[in-house]
Design an enzyme around this catalytic site. Structure first.
Site, PDB file in Angstrom:
ATOM      1  N   GLY A 189     -73.025  51.925 126.268  1.00 32.03           N
ATOM      2  CA  GLY A 189     -72.176  52.203 125.111  1.00 32.03           C
ATOM      3  C   GLY A 189     -70.708  52.259 125.478  1.00 32.03           C
ATOM      4  N   ALA A 277     -74.416  56.836 126.371  1.00 34.53           N
ATOM      5  CA  ALA A 277     -73.352  57.273 125.448  1.00 34.53           C
ATOM      6  C   ALA A 277     -73.365  56.355 124.231  1.00 34.53           C
ATOM      7  CB  ALA A 277     -71.991  57.235 126.147  1.00 34.53           C
ATOM      8  N   VAL A 278     -74.488  56.441 123.490  1.00 32.75           N
ATOM      9  CA  VAL A 278     -74.669  55.513 122.362  1.00 32.75           C
ATOM     10  C   VAL A 278     -74.388  56.185 121.023  1.00 32.75           C
ATOM     11  CG1 VAL A 278     -76.307  54.058 123.605  1.00 32.75           C
ATOM     12  CG2 VAL A 278     -77.153  55.993 122.256  1.00 32.75           C
ATOM     13  N   GLY A 279     -73.680  57.284 121.051  1.00 32.66           N
ATOM     14  CA  GLY A 279     -73.285  57.930 119.808  1.00 32.66           C
ATOM     15  C   GLY A 279     -73.916  59.301 119.658  1.00 32.66           C
ATOM     16  N   ARG A 280     -73.566  59.964 118.563  1.00 30.05           N
ATOM     17  CA  ARG A 280     -74.070  61.311 118.298  1.00 30.05           C
ATOM     18  C   ARG A 280     -74.679  61.367 116.901  1.00 30.05           C
ATOM     19  NH1 ARG A 280     -72.530  65.116 121.858  1.00 30.05           N
ATOM     20  NH2 ARG A 280     -72.538  66.781 120.315  1.00 30.05           N
ATOM     21  N   HIS A 452     -32.672  59.610 124.118  1.00 29.26           N
ATOM     22  CA  HIS A 452     -32.749  58.574 125.146  1.00 29.26           C
ATOM     23  C   HIS A 452     -32.668  59.218 126.522  1.00 29.26           C
ATOM     24  CE1 HIS A 452     -32.174  54.778 127.167  1.00 29.26           C
ATOM     25  NE2 HIS A 452     -31.142  55.313 127.823  1.00 29.26           N
TER      26      HIS A 452
HETATM   27  P1  FAD Z   1     -69.962  71.341 117.205  1.00 30.47           P
HETATM   28  O1  FAD Z   1     -68.771  71.425 118.065  1.00 30.47           O
HETATM   29  O2  FAD Z   1     -71.111  70.501 117.651  1.00 30.47           O
HETATM   30  O3  FAD Z   1     -70.427  72.832 116.961  1.00 30.47           O
HETATM   31  C1  FAD Z   1     -71.565  73.154 116.263  1.00 30.47           C
HETATM   32  C2  FAD Z   1     -71.989  74.525 116.720  1.00 30.47           C
HETATM   33  O4  FAD Z   1     -72.980  74.993 115.851  1.00 30.47           O
HETATM   34  C3  FAD Z   1     -72.574  74.541 118.118  1.00 30.47           C
HETATM   35  O5  FAD Z   1     -71.944  75.535 118.862  1.00 30.47           O
HETATM   36  C4  FAD Z   1     -74.045  74.865 117.902  1.00 30.47           C
HETATM   37  O6  FAD Z   1     -74.596  75.674 118.930  1.00 30.47           O
HETATM   38  C5  FAD Z   1     -73.975  75.627 116.596  1.00 30.47           C
HETATM   39  N1  FAD Z   1     -75.195  75.512 115.795  1.00 30.47           N
HETATM   40  C6  FAD Z   1     -75.802  74.385 115.392  1.00 30.47           C
HETATM   41  N2  FAD Z   1     -76.864  74.662 114.633  1.00 30.47           N
HETATM   42  C7  FAD Z   1     -76.902  76.003 114.559  1.00 30.47           C
HETATM   43  C8  FAD Z   1     -77.780  76.892 113.912  1.00 30.47           C
HETATM   44  N3  FAD Z   1     -78.813  76.466 113.210  1.00 30.47           N
HETATM   45  N4  FAD Z   1     -77.534  78.226 114.036  1.00 30.47           N
HETATM   46  C9  FAD Z   1     -76.484  78.685 114.781  1.00 30.47           C
HETATM   47  N5  FAD Z   1     -75.639  77.878 115.403  1.00 30.47           N
HETATM   48  C10 FAD Z   1     -75.844  76.562 115.290  1.00 30.47           C
HETATM   49  N6  FAD Z   1     -63.438  65.158 119.464  1.00 30.47           N
HETATM   50  C11 FAD Z   1     -62.097  65.104 119.418  1.00 30.47           C
HETATM   51  O7  FAD Z   1     -61.529  65.277 118.343  1.00 30.47           O
HETATM   52  N7  FAD Z   1     -61.350  64.879 120.549  1.00 30.47           N
HETATM   53  C12 FAD Z   1     -61.933  64.681 121.743  1.00 30.47           C
HETATM   54  O8  FAD Z   1     -61.248  64.477 122.738  1.00 30.47           O
HETATM   55  C13 FAD Z   1     -63.336  64.708 121.836  1.00 30.47           C
HETATM   56  N8  FAD Z   1     -63.944  64.535 123.026  1.00 30.47           N
HETATM   57  C14 FAD Z   1     -65.297  64.631 123.094  1.00 30.47           C
HETATM   58  C15 FAD Z   1     -65.908  64.449 124.326  1.00 30.47           C
HETATM   59  C16 FAD Z   1     -67.277  64.554 124.447  1.00 30.47           C
HETATM   60  C17 FAD Z   1     -67.918  64.358 125.791  1.00 30.47           C
HETATM   61  C18 FAD Z   1     -68.059  64.877 123.296  1.00 30.47           C
HETATM   62  C19 FAD Z   1     -69.546  65.033 123.404  1.00 30.47           C
HETATM   63  C20 FAD Z   1     -67.463  65.041 122.053  1.00 30.47           C
HETATM   64  C21 FAD Z   1     -66.077  64.922 121.940  1.00 30.47           C
HETATM   65  N9  FAD Z   1     -65.428  65.068 120.712  1.00 30.47           N
HETATM   66  C22 FAD Z   1     -64.078  64.971 120.652  1.00 30.47           C
HETATM   67  C23 FAD Z   1     -66.160  65.348 119.474  1.00 30.47           C
HETATM   68  C24 FAD Z   1     -66.070  66.833 119.115  1.00 30.47           C
HETATM   69  O9  FAD Z   1     -66.613  67.586 120.177  1.00 30.47           O
HETATM   70  C25 FAD Z   1     -66.815  67.093 117.817  1.00 30.47           C
HETATM   71  O10 FAD Z   1     -66.331  66.239 116.805  1.00 30.47           O
HETATM   72  C26 FAD Z   1     -66.623  68.540 117.392  1.00 30.47           C
HETATM   73  O11 FAD Z   1     -67.113  69.420 118.364  1.00 30.47           O
HETATM   74  C27 FAD Z   1     -67.332  68.792 116.057  1.00 30.47           C
HETATM   75  O12 FAD Z   1     -67.190  70.110 115.701  1.00 30.47           O
HETATM   76  P2  FAD Z   1     -68.306  70.870 114.835  1.00 30.47           P
HETATM   77  O13 FAD Z   1     -67.822  72.254 114.681  1.00 30.47           O
HETATM   78  O14 FAD Z   1     -68.619  70.076 113.629  1.00 30.47           O
HETATM   79  O15 FAD Z   1     -69.621  70.815 115.721  1.00 30.47           O
HETATM   80  P1  AMP Z   2     -70.011  55.467 119.830  1.00 28.76           P
HETATM   81  O1  AMP Z   2     -70.966  55.694 118.686  1.00 28.76           O
HETATM   82  O2  AMP Z   2     -68.619  55.131 119.414  1.00 28.76           O
HETATM   83  O3  AMP Z   2     -70.065  56.552 120.857  1.00 28.76           O
HETATM   84  O4  AMP Z   2     -70.519  54.150 120.575  1.00 28.76           O
HETATM   85  C1  AMP Z   2     -71.836  53.959 121.020  1.00 28.76           C
HETATM   86  C2  AMP Z   2     -71.981  52.490 121.404  1.00 28.76           C
HETATM   87  O5  AMP Z   2     -73.253  52.293 122.061  1.00 28.76           O
HETATM   88  C3  AMP Z   2     -71.971  51.524 120.217  1.00 28.76           C
HETATM   89  O6  AMP Z   2     -70.905  50.633 120.375  1.00 28.76           O
HETATM   90  C4  AMP Z   2     -73.328  50.820 120.287  1.00 28.76           C
HETATM   91  O7  AMP Z   2     -73.222  49.443 119.964  1.00 28.76           O
HETATM   92  C5  AMP Z   2     -73.725  50.989 121.754  1.00 28.76           C
HETATM   93  N1  AMP Z   2     -75.178  50.882 121.969  1.00 28.76           N
HETATM   94  C6  AMP Z   2     -76.169  51.486 121.263  1.00 28.76           C
HETATM   95  N2  AMP Z   2     -77.400  51.167 121.762  1.00 28.76           N
HETATM   96  C7  AMP Z   2     -77.187  50.328 122.828  1.00 28.76           C
HETATM   97  C8  AMP Z   2     -78.056  49.646 123.773  1.00 28.76           C
HETATM   98  N3  AMP Z   2     -79.399  49.750 123.741  1.00 28.76           N
HETATM   99  N4  AMP Z   2     -77.474  48.866 124.738  1.00 28.76           N
HETATM  100  C9  AMP Z   2     -76.116  48.759 124.806  1.00 28.76           C
HETATM  101  N5  AMP Z   2     -75.262  49.370 123.944  1.00 28.76           N
HETATM  102  C10 AMP Z   2     -75.777  50.150 122.961  1.00 28.76           C
END
Ligand code: FAD
Ligand code: AMP
Length: 479
Positions: A189, A277-280, A452
Site C-alpha cells: 500500500g 498498510a492498505v487503509g483503515r 525575506h
Molecule cells: P481514534 O484516534 O481511533 O480514537 C478512537 C478512540 O476510541 C480510541 O482510543 C479507542 O480505544 C476508543 N474506542 C473505540 N471504541 C470504543 C468503545 N466502544 N468504548 C470506549 N472506547 C472506544 N492523522 C492526521 O491527521 N495526521 C497524521 O499525521 C496522521 N498520522 C497517522 C499515522 C498512523 C500510523 C496512523 C495509524 C494514523 C494516522 N493519522 C493521522 C490518522 C489519525 O490517527 C486518525 O484520523 C485519528 O486518530 C482519528 O481520531 P478519532 O478520534 O476519530 O479516532
Molecule cells: P490508504 O487507504 O491511503 O492507506 O492506501 C492503501 C493502499 O493500499 C491503496 O492505495 C490500495 O490500492 C493498496 N492496496 C490494497 N490492497 C492491496 C494489495 N493486495 N496489494 C497491493 N496494494 C494494495
C-alpha cells in the site's frame, strides 16, 4: 438509577477528547468513555493519533531524518562526522516518552476541566444511554441528559492474503516498534501511512519496496505533485512498484515471502518484515444496542449529516467512524462542532478546507481542489506555481526540491486549491488555508509582504505567478 451527565462522549481519540474538553468548557457536566490500555495495561487517552498514529510516527520520522542527514547531508556543509550510528532502542524509547507525555497531558486536561474518564468499553443503547463494560467485566449504564457524541475511531484493515502475525507481518502499530532495522522491508500500500513508515525505516538503512495495486501513484493527490513525489522517492532509492497486487504473503524460514501480480505476471519478493498498510476501517463492530435509531452503513461508517448528527436527535458521531477523510484534525473539528451545537451554537466544519499532509521528506501538503478535480467539474481556473529551486532560503537549507502551486478561479480569482511539495510544506500550507477560509483571491496573497528570505516567499511568488507577475522566475508568455 444510572449515573447522569449532560454530555457523554464515547472514545477518547482526537475526535472524542476534544469534544469532551469543548463540552466541559461550554458548561456541560461531561464524561468520556475510553477503553485503551497499552501493552503494560496502563489506561490511555488520546486514541490512535497519540498512541499509535500521528505523534509516534512523526517522532520516528524526525529521528530517522536526522540520522539520514548526518550520513548524507553534513558533508555538503563541510561538516565531517565520522562513526555516526543510531541506537534503535533509544529512538523507540524517545518516541514512547513523547507518547507518554502527551497522553498524560490529556488526562491532566480532563482533570482540569472536570471531565469524568470512564474506563471501559462503551456501547450506545439508545435514548442517550451508554452501557460501559469495565476492564473487570463489570457492566454499568450512564445516561446523558443533553447529548451523546460517538467517536469510536478506526482500525487497520487486514487482508486475508497477508495475515498479520505481529512479528514478521505487521500493521502500522508494529512498524512503530521494530527492535532493529529490517534489512529488507516490504510495504503493501502506497498510501500516506505506508509511505511515512516506509520512509522512517529507509532513512535508517532498510531497503524498502512498496507494492501498490493501483496503477497510479497517490491517485488522490494533484497529479503534478504526485509526479514530483514519485520522481523524488525514486531518486532516494525507494522502490515503488505500481500495479503490483499482493496475492499471498507467508513466513518461511524466518523471512516473508510475498507473491504479487503485475503486468508481467506472477512475481515474488523476500523481506525481513512486511508492513500491511492498505487503509483503515471504522471501529464500529458491536457498538450499538438494539433500541437506537443510529444507523451503521454498508462500509461500517455511522451515518451522519453534514453536522455529524445521527438519526437520533442529540446523538452525534464524529471522526474516523464517519464519512470524510480519516484525519485527526478533521475528527477534532467535528468534535468541537458537535459540542457547540449541543450548546445551542452554530457549530460548523468547512469540509472543503481540510488540509492533507504527508510527512515524508520532502513533505507534501495540500488543501482544496486539485487541477484534475477542477477539470472534472468544468471549473475555469488559472494556476501559478513557483519552484523551491529559485528560493534563496530553500537553497540555504539544502532543500531546494519541489514547488508551490496555487489554483484560482479564472473569473473571480478566489483561491480554489493549493499544493506544496518541499521543505516545511506541512507548516507553510496554513497561509493558504487561512486565505481560503477567508475566501481570499490570489491577488490578496500576492499583495501581502512576505519576509525575506523565507520559504513562504514561494507562496508569494506562486500567487504573483497567477497574473504573470512572479519576480524570481520567468513567467510563461500570455496567450
Ligand atoms: P481514534 O484516534 O481511533 O480514537 C478512537 C478512540 O476510541 C480510541 O482510543 C479507542 O480505544 C476508543 N474506542 C473505540 N471504541 C470504543 C468503545 N466502544 N468504548 C470506549 N472506547 C472506544 N492523522 C492526521 O491527521 N495526521 C497524521 O499525521 C496522521 N498520522 C497517522 C499515522 C498512523 C500510523 C496512523 C495509524 C494514523 C494516522 N493519522 C493521522 C490518522 C489519525 O490517527 C486518525 O484520523 C485519528 O486518530 C482519528 O481520531 P478519532 O478520534 O476519530 O479516532
Ligand atoms: P490508504 O487507504 O491511503 O492507506 O492506501 C492503501 C493502499 O493500499 C491503496 O492505495 C490500495 O490500492 C493498496 N492496496 C490494497 N490492497 C492491496 C494489495 N493486495 N496489494 C497491493 N496494494 C494494495
Amino acid at each position: 438509577m444510572s449515573q447522569q451527565y449532560d454530555v457523554i462522549v464515547v472514545g477518547g481519540g482526537p475526535g472524542g477528547y476534544v469534544a469532551a474538553i469543548r463540552a466541559a468548557q461550554l458548561g456541560f457536566k461531561t464524561a468520556c468513555v475510553e477503553m485503551w490500555q497499552d501493552d503494560a495495561g496502563k489506561d490511555r487517552l488520546g486514541g490512535t493519533c497519540l498512541n499509535v498514529g500521528c505523534i509516534p510516527s512523526k517522532a520516528l520520522l524526525e529521528s530517522s531524518e536526522l540520522f539520514h542527514k548526518s550520513q548524507h547531508e553534513l558533508a555538503t556543509h563541510g561538516i565531517s562526522a565520522e562513526n555516526v550510528s543510531i541506537d534503535i532502542a533509544k529512538m523507540i524509547s524517545r518516541k514512547n516518552e513523547i507518547v507518554d507525555q502527551l497522553t498524560g497531558g490529556i488526562a491532566q486536561l480532563f482533570q482540569a476541566n472536570g471531565i469524568e474518564w470512564i474506563k471501559g468499553r462503551g456501547r450506545y443503547l439508545g435514548d442517550k444511554v451508554v452501557e460501559v463494560t469495565a476492564h473487570d467485566d463489570k457492566v454499568s449504564e450512564y445516561k446523558a441528559t443533553k447529548g451523546v457524541i460517538l467517536a469510536f475511531g478506526s482500525l487497520p484493515i487486514d487482508i486475508p492474503v497477508a495475515k498479520m502475525d505481529g512479528e514478521h507481518i505487521v500493521s502500522s502499530t508494529g512498524a512503530l516498534d521494530f527492535a532493529e532495522v529490517p534489512k529488507r522491508l516490504g510495504v503493501i500500500g502506497a498510501g500516506v501511512i505506508g509511505l511515512e513508515m516506509g520512509s522512517v525505516w529507509q532513512a535508517v538503512g532498510s531497503e524498502v519496496t512498496v507494492l501498490e495495486a493501483m496503477p497510479d501513484f497517490l491517485p488522490f493527490a494533484d497529479k503534478q505533485l504526485a509526479k514530483e513525489a514519485q520522481r523524488t522517492f525514486k531518486k532516494q532509492g525507494l522502490d515503488i512498484k505500481l500495479g503490483a497486487k499482493v496475492t499471498n504473503a507467508e513466513v518461511k524460514d524466518g523471512e516473508v515471502v510475498v507473491s504479487y501480480e503485475d503486468k508481467n505476471g506472477e512475481q515474488s519478493a523476500h523481506f525481513d518484515k512486511l508492513l500491511v498498510a492498505v487503509g483503515r476501517k471504522p471501529n464500529t463492530q458491536d457498538v450499538l444496542g438494539e433500541n437506537t435509531k443510529v444507523v451503521i452503513g454498508d462500509r461500517g461508517f455511522i451515518e451522519v449529516d453534514e453536522h455529524c448528527q445521527t438519526a437520533e436527535q442529540g446523538v452525534f458521531a464524529i471522526g474516523d467512524c464517519v464519512r470524510g477523510p480519516m484525519l485527526a484534525h478533521k475528527a477534532s473539528e467535528e468534535g468541537v462542532m458537535a459540542a457547540e451545537i449541543l450548546a445551542g451554537q452554530a457549530g460548523h466544519v468547512r469540509y472543503d478546507v481540510i488540509p492533507s499532509v504527508i510527512y515524508t521528506h520532502p513533505e507534501m501538503a495540500w488543501v482544496g481542489q486539485s487541477e484534475e478535480q477542477l477539470k472534472e467539474a468544468s471549473v475555469d481556473y488559472v494556476k501559478g506555481d513557483f519552484p523551491f529551486a529559485a528560493n534563496g532560503r530553500a537553497k540555504a537549507m539544502n532543500a531546494a526540491g519541489g514547488f508551490v502551486k496555487i489554483l484560482a478561479d479564472a473569473e473571480s480569482d478566489e483561491i480554489l486549491g493549493a499544493h506544496i511539495i518541499g521543505p516545511n510544506a506541512s507548516e507553510m500550507i496554513h497561509e493558504l488555508i487561512v486565505a481560503m477560509e477567508f475566501y481570499a483571491a490570489s491577488e490578496d496573497v500576492a499583495r501581502i509582504i512576505h519576509a525575506h528570505p523565507t520559504l513562504s516567499e514561494s507562496i508569494h511568488e506562486a500567487a504573483l505567478a497567477i497574473s504573470g507577475g512572479a519576480i524570481h522566475k520567468v513567467n510563461p508568455k500570455k496567450k
